[in-house]
Design a protein around this motif. Structure first.
Motif, mmCIF file in Angstrom:
data_model
loop_
_atom_site.group_PDB
_atom_site.id
_atom_site.type_symbol
_atom_site.label_atom_id
_atom_site.label_comp_id
_atom_site.label_asym_id
_atom_site.label_seq_id
_atom_site.Cartn_x
_atom_site.Cartn_y
_atom_site.Cartn_z
ATOM 1 N N ASP A 34 47.802 -24.425 62.550
ATOM 2 C CA ASP A 34 48.165 -24.495 60.896
ATOM 3 C C ASP A 34 47.643 -25.315 60.141
ATOM 4 O O ASP A 34 47.881 -25.571 59.034
ATOM 5 C CB ASP A 34 49.745 -24.476 60.921
ATOM 6 C CG ASP A 34 50.328 -25.744 61.328
ATOM 7 O OD1 ASP A 34 49.380 -26.426 61.840
ATOM 8 O OD2 ASP A 34 51.526 -26.018 61.192
ATOM 9 N N GLY A 35 46.592 -26.333 60.683
ATOM 10 C CA GLY A 35 45.824 -27.289 59.695
ATOM 11 C C GLY A 35 46.283 -28.645 59.908
ATOM 12 O O GLY A 35 45.815 -29.686 59.257
ATOM 13 N N ALA A 87 37.779 -23.344 57.553
ATOM 14 C CA ALA A 87 38.092 -24.903 57.291
ATOM 15 C C ALA A 87 38.567 -25.128 55.849
ATOM 16 O O ALA A 87 39.073 -26.194 55.741
ATOM 17 C CB ALA A 87 36.660 -25.242 57.395
ATOM 18 N N LEU A 88 38.565 -24.390 54.916
ATOM 19 C CA LEU A 88 39.084 -24.547 53.721
ATOM 20 C C LEU A 88 40.379 -24.903 53.709
ATOM 21 O O LEU A 88 40.843 -26.100 53.039
ATOM 22 C CB LEU A 88 38.590 -23.523 52.707
ATOM 23 C CG LEU A 88 39.013 -23.695 51.159
ATOM 24 C CD1 LEU A 88 38.149 -24.995 50.679
ATOM 25 C CD2 LEU A 88 38.541 -22.459 50.359
ATOM 26 N N PRO A 89 41.443 -24.054 54.279
ATOM 27 C CA PRO A 89 42.816 -24.573 54.319
ATOM 28 C C PRO A 89 43.005 -25.993 54.954
ATOM 29 O O PRO A 89 43.820 -26.629 54.513
ATOM 30 C CB PRO A 89 43.517 -23.390 55.180
ATOM 31 C CG PRO A 89 42.538 -22.434 54.998
ATOM 32 C CD PRO A 89 41.176 -23.009 54.940
ATOM 33 N N ILE A 90 42.222 -26.200 55.829
ATOM 34 C CA ILE A 90 42.458 -27.634 56.596
ATOM 35 C C ILE A 90 42.121 -28.678 55.397
ATOM 36 O O ILE A 90 42.714 -29.799 55.421
ATOM 37 C CB ILE A 90 41.497 -27.572 57.813
ATOM 38 C CG1 ILE A 90 41.934 -26.687 58.865
ATOM 39 C CG2 ILE A 90 41.663 -29.132 58.417
ATOM 40 C CD1 ILE A 90 41.236 -26.775 60.163
ATOM 41 N N LEU A 91 41.057 -28.646 54.848
ATOM 42 C CA LEU A 91 40.484 -29.551 53.748
ATOM 43 C C LEU A 91 41.418 -29.880 52.751
ATOM 44 O O LEU A 91 41.912 -30.807 52.557
ATOM 45 C CB LEU A 91 39.247 -28.816 53.187
ATOM 46 C CG LEU A 91 38.811 -29.700 51.923
ATOM 47 C CD1 LEU A 91 38.317 -31.209 52.394
ATOM 48 C CD2 LEU A 91 37.421 -28.964 51.363
ATOM 49 N N GLU A 92 41.964 -28.607 52.473
ATOM 50 C CA GLU A 92 43.085 -28.764 51.293
ATOM 51 C C GLU A 92 44.253 -29.390 51.799
ATOM 52 O O GLU A 92 44.864 -30.212 51.101
ATOM 53 C CB GLU A 92 43.443 -27.183 50.717
ATOM 54 C CG GLU A 92 42.487 -26.425 50.121
ATOM 55 C CD GLU A 92 41.860 -27.250 48.753
ATOM 56 O OE1 GLU A 92 42.641 -27.944 48.312
ATOM 57 O OE2 GLU A 92 40.728 -27.081 48.507
ATOM 58 N N ARG A 93 44.627 -29.288 53.016
ATOM 59 C CA ARG A 93 46.049 -29.822 53.694
ATOM 60 C C ARG A 93 45.631 -31.409 53.615
ATOM 61 O O ARG A 93 46.631 -32.320 53.377
ATOM 62 C CB ARG A 93 46.468 -29.418 54.974
ATOM 63 C CG ARG A 93 47.541 -30.058 55.416
ATOM 64 C CD ARG A 93 48.261 -29.365 56.558
ATOM 65 N NE ARG A 93 49.353 -29.877 57.138
ATOM 66 C CZ ARG A 93 50.179 -29.555 57.751
ATOM 67 N NH1 ARG A 93 50.039 -28.119 58.296
ATOM 68 N NH2 ARG A 93 51.238 -30.078 58.472
ATOM 69 N N THR A 123 34.077 -30.611 50.431
ATOM 70 C CA THR A 123 34.250 -29.713 49.466
ATOM 71 C C THR A 123 32.970 -28.844 48.793
ATOM 72 O O THR A 123 32.763 -27.753 48.877
ATOM 73 C CB THR A 123 35.008 -30.193 48.313
ATOM 74 O OG1 THR A 123 36.372 -30.611 48.558
ATOM 75 C CG2 THR A 123 35.262 -29.035 47.098
ATOM 76 N N ALA A 124 32.086 -29.741 48.783
ATOM 77 C CA ALA A 124 30.666 -29.178 48.583
ATOM 78 C C ALA A 124 30.035 -28.221 49.642
ATOM 79 O O ALA A 124 29.249 -27.267 49.415
ATOM 80 C CB ALA A 124 29.732 -30.356 48.591
ATOM 81 N N LEU A 125 30.621 -28.323 50.907
ATOM 82 C CA LEU A 125 29.971 -27.641 51.869
ATOM 83 C C LEU A 125 30.805 -26.616 52.115
ATOM 84 O O LEU A 125 30.360 -25.446 52.377
ATOM 85 C CB LEU A 125 30.225 -28.513 53.289
ATOM 86 C CG LEU A 125 29.174 -29.822 53.483
ATOM 87 C CD1 LEU A 125 29.601 -30.474 54.648
ATOM 88 C CD2 LEU A 125 27.862 -29.306 53.720
ATOM 89 N N VAL A 126 32.168 -26.415 52.049
ATOM 90 C CA VAL A 126 32.881 -25.188 52.222
ATOM 91 C C VAL A 126 33.629 -24.573 50.934
ATOM 92 O O VAL A 126 34.276 -23.737 50.812
ATOM 93 C CB VAL A 126 33.986 -25.383 53.467
ATOM 94 C CG1 VAL A 126 33.128 -25.716 54.656
ATOM 95 C CG2 VAL A 126 34.976 -26.381 53.026
ATOM 96 N N GLY A 127 33.682 -25.473 49.830
ATOM 97 C CA GLY A 127 34.218 -24.859 48.620
ATOM 98 C C GLY A 127 33.433 -23.883 47.931
ATOM 99 O O GLY A 127 32.504 -23.462 48.481
#
Length: 909
Positions: free
Chosen positions: A702-703, A731-737, A758-762
């Motif tokens: 769940d990140g 990967a984005l939800p993990i980054l947001e967490r 963020t630059a990579l997966v946003g």
């Protein structure tokens, strides 16, 4: 054990690899392992189909060449002389009588003909042990054969104690000298012995044996058993015979030298003897037992020192210590000699031992002295207090077995709350470094009820230790319990009954500033986001610590606080100073905590060569002390550095045995380091799928982060692999967490990493803005590797947008950064991208030195001129260890192995 390098070198010669010599001399002192190495080489060679011929010299041989030759002529070669010409057959099979031996030329020709015939069929290895005891004619015949059969598959390997007793070997002969075993190999050998010693006795044997295998085995046999009874006295071998042959006055002098210890001067020993005539040592020197080096007397072998002491009656030994105590100048030496002659208890000697315990600043010696002081204390309160101090010092030294021994004894002596807390802290630290985080934390939680009635500094130190354990475990229940422990510690009072002076000069936490730092450390682990905010106070210590806070333990606390706040400069400055002092003091019980922070800081700011040097040194200590969890962390850090430097083997060992000895569920910091190391190794080999699998495990399904601090620091590497494998959406939800958990004001480093990720997966339309935001903050210069990683991925993005000129500009900067740091993996990736962008290939190599960084070339030039590491460091404002690390890493690049070769390379350039 510990001879893999020598064995592989010999076996390369046996297989006649190009450039290897045909004749080797294996030299080493008695008991160093020559015979064992020879036996292992013979077994390996025979298993590979090599014909192995073996002979061994013996001092009682009648003195003719056939004594050793007959040993070679065993099945299956016994019948080979019959196939030779009659003259050769007659020489090889004749039994000499008196002085009627064969002519020298005939004997050489016959031996050469025999070995020529054997080597024509298959490779031949001739091994001769104790060659210095063989007849000279036999050795000369072997050397003559080696010279004449240079083109054959023939290798001659001779082992001896002294090269001087051998005839001149053939040109090109290589000499391998067997030195003492490394600390880790010596410890492993001792631990393999039946009923191996533990605790203090184990450390004493490792020190006394000086890496000599025979001494390790024999002194291990003579160590006291569980009941304190000597199981078996150490065998004295030839040393007892040599000692008995000496004059009485020389034997007495050697007893005094052995009792004095290795650090005493010859003048002091002779003063105790009551003589000034150096002639007393001459018979011992002639017998090869001792050597006089300036003002020191050195025993040539550890067992010689042991025999010189133990072969004398107890009364003579006591008299020696009594005489040495009278002339002792240093208080610690006087206390040690008086303790050696004390039977029963003695309050005066116990006080001397306690007062002088830390004068040498050595944790092992201090623990030993304090343990003796406790033993000699007649009153129970003093005995319990000194046992607590000995326990603390043993914990500082880092031996878990010793800690457990003293912990059990202290529990029988006292139930005083403060001493119970002291004992719990020492035991918990040892348990944590062994890998038992749950048990370690439970020990501290159980005694925390005593915190309010204990000393405030002690209670805060234990709360800080609990924070370290919670950080290592990464378990939410440990983090949640820290607030309770901290509240109890804050309620403690100022006690004068026991102070943290038990660890002498290494631990000085009793200042208001350091108490605030301990408080901040516990808070930072309990609430990680509070440590990274841009706020003043203990979370961001600046500059040098105040007066009274310069102990290495205090510096380690400040470094840990700075580590959580991502203050790399403060972290590095404090932890490097602490590490130097703790290493000198043999205080790995404290260093095992601080060295991981130091290595993390060195890796984070791109000082890879220094990180490798620190890791290798610490790994040896952790292996000697049997601390598997610390070993596992260091192994993971070593793999990380090799991956970043691009020095991984083609098939790296990703699961060393020590990792399997650690429960990763309760050591999540170790697990996180391991996963990142494996992920970076996969990235270095271009295995994006493998890298994604490893780095993805840093977060749960769940990140949620596996580890509250270390997982977040790998978010950029995770998103790189996500983008390359088409998993950006995952990967984005993990980054947001991660972003949410960092709070509104993350550290400069985390800001860089979050923009990079963020630059990579946003969203694609915001990628360039985030790349530029990651690079625009000049504070990010403190993390040059991570900034270079951003530039690399920005350049890849620019190239894909067909903005090749801008991409090349970024890649050029990346390449300069990578070469300065020695980040081979980053440099390799930049080269690939430069070629993909259409940049011209690099010019032809202008020589091996052109492959070095500017700083490495400076160091090489100065070393080639004969300057020492210290002199080079003074000129370039580097530490001698850093200079040594650079040279260690430069030699393989230049294809050399010594400063002599370095001078030739530079002068011939």
């Amino acid at each position: 054990m510990g001879r893999d390098g020598e064995i592989e070198r010999i076996l390369r010669c046996v297989t006649r690899e190009p450039g290897t010599p045909q004749t080797l001399l294996l030299l080493g002192e008695e008991g160093i392992g020559r015979t064992t190495v020879l036996r292992h080489v013979r077994e390996r060679a025979a298993g590979d189909g090599v014909l192995v011929l073996f002979a061994q010299g013996w001092a009682e041989d009648p003195g003719h060449a056939h004594a050793c030759l007959r040993q070679l002529l065993t099945p299956p070669v016994r019948g080979e002389p019959a196939a030779l010409p009659a003259a050769h057959h007659r020489v090889l099979t004749a039994v000499p009588r008196g002085n009627d031996g064969p002519d020298e030329a005939e004997f050489h020709a016959a031996v050469t003909a025999l070995l020529d015939r054997l080597a024509a069929a298959r490779p031949v290895l001739v091994c001769v042990d104790d060659a210095d005891l063989c007849d000279r004619a036999f050795l000369e015949a072997l050397f003559a054969a080696a010279r004449l059969l240079a083109g054959r598959s023939l290798t001659v390997l001779l082992a001896a104690r002294h090269e001087a007793a051998l005839p001149g070997p053939p040109p090109g002969t290589e000499t391998l000298r067997l030195g003492p075993l490394s600390g880790a190999a010596a410890a492993a050998l001792l631990d393999r012995q039946p009923a191996a010693p533990t605790g203090r006795h184990r450390l004493e044997i490792l020190a006394d044996a000086e890496g000599n295998p025979l001494a390790l085995v024999e002194l291990g046999r003579g160590a006291p058993g569980p009941a304190g009874v000597v199981r078996h006295p150490p065998a004295e071998h030839v040393f007892g015979v040599r000692l008995d042959a000496l004059p009485a006055e020389t034997r007495r002098a050697l007893l005094y030298a052995a009792a004095a210890g290795p650090g005493e001067t010859v003048a002091a020993v002779m003063a105790a003897l009551g003589t000034g005539d150096l002639v007393v040592w001459a018979p011992a020197e002639a017998a090869g037992l001792v050597t006089l080096v300036e003002d020191r007397l050195v025993f040539r072998h550890p067992l010689a020192r042991s025999a010189a002491y133990l072969r004398r009656p107890a009364g003579e030994r006591r008299q020696a210590h009594r005489d040495l105590a009278k002339i002792a100048v240093l208080p610690e030496a006087r206390a040690r000699h008086l303790a050696a002659i004390t039977v029963g208890t003695n309050a005066f000697v116990a006080t001397l031992l306690e007062d002088s315990a830390w004068r040498r600043g050595d944790a092992v010696a201090a623990a030993h002295a304090l343990e003796q002081a406790a033993r000699l204390s007649p009153r129970r309160p003093e005995r319990a207090r000194r046992l607590a101090e000995a326990l603390t010092a043993a914990h500082v030294a880092g031996d878990p077995g010793w800690v457990r021994e003293l912990y059990g004894r202290l529990g029988q002596e006292s139930a005083d709350p403060e001493l119970v807390c002291v004992a719990a802290g020492a035991l918990a630290s040892a348990l944590s470094q062994e890998s038992a985080q749950r048990e370690a934390f439970e020990v501290l939680a159980d005694v925390s009820e005593h915190f309010p009635v204990a000393d405030r500094t002690l209670a805060l130190a234990l709360a800080g230790l609990a924070a370290g354990i919670a950080y290592q475990s990464g378990l939410p229940e440990h983090t949640a319990a820290l607030s309770t422990l901290l509240d109890r510690a804050r309620q403690a009072h100022e006690s004068k009954r026991w102070r943290p002076a038990a660890a002498g000069p290494l631990v000085r936490l009793d200042t208001p500033h350091l108490r605030r730092a301990l408080d901040a450390l516990v808070t930072a682990v309990a609430r990680p986001q509070s440590a990274t905010g841009s706020r003043p106070g203990p979370g961001r210590p600046h500059g040098a610590p105040p007066i009274g806070a310069d102990g290495p333990a205090a510096r380690a606390v400040l470094a840990a606080v700075a580590h959580h706040a991502d203050e790399a400069d403060v972290d590095l400055g404090q932890s490097r100073t602490a590490d130097d002092r703790l290493r000198t003091a043999r205080a790995f019980g404290l260093r095992g905590w601080s060295v991981l922070v130091l290595v993390d800081a060195l890796v984070a700011i791109g000082r890879f060569p220094e990180a490798e040097t620190v890791i290798q040194d610490a790994m040896t200590e952790a292996a000697v002390l049997r601390l598997p969890r610390v070993q596992a962390d260091l192994e993971a850090q070593a793999l990380t550095v090799r991956a970043l430097r691009g020095t991984l083997p083609v098939t790296p060992r990703l699961t060393p045995a020590v990792w399997r000895a650690v429960c990763l569920d309760e050591n999540r910091a170790t697990h996180a380091r391991l996963l990142r190391a494996r992920g970076l190794a996969a990235l270095a080999h271009g295995d994006m799928e493998g890298a994604w699998r490893q780095l993805r495990e840093l977060f749960t399904a769940d990140g949620a982060p596996l580890h509250p601090y270390l997982s977040a620091r790998s978010i950029a590497e995770l998103t790189v692999t996500a983008q390359r494998t088409g998993r950006s959406a995952e990967a984005l939800p993990i980054l947001e967490r991660v972003r949410a958990e960092q709070g509104e004001r993350p550290s400069t480093r985390m800001t860089l990493l979050l923009h990079h990720a963020t630059a990579l997966v946003g969203p694609d339309d915001g990628a360039e803005e985030h790349f530029q935001l990651a690079l625009v903050n000049h504070g990010a210069n403190r993390w040059p590797w991570e900034r270079g990683h951003v530039r690399l991925n920005y350049a890849i993005w620019l190239r894909r947008c067909r903005r090749t000129l801008e991409a090349r500009q970024q890649l050029t900067t990346v390449l300069e950064t990578a070469e300065r740091l020695g980040a081979g993996a980053l440099a390799s990736a930049a080269h690939i991208e430069l070629r993909a962008s259409g940049a011209a290939p690099a010019p032809e190599d202008g020589g091996p030195l052109e492959r070095l960084t500017a700083q490495q070339r400076q160091i090489v030039q100065l070393a080639a001129r004969g300057l020492s590491n210290r002199e080079i460091g003074e000129r370039l404002f580097l530490s001698p260890r850093t200079v040594g690390s650079h040279l260690y890493n430069v030699y393989p690049k230049l294809g050399i192995s010594s400063r002599h070769q370095l001078r030739d390379l530079v002068q011939g350039r």
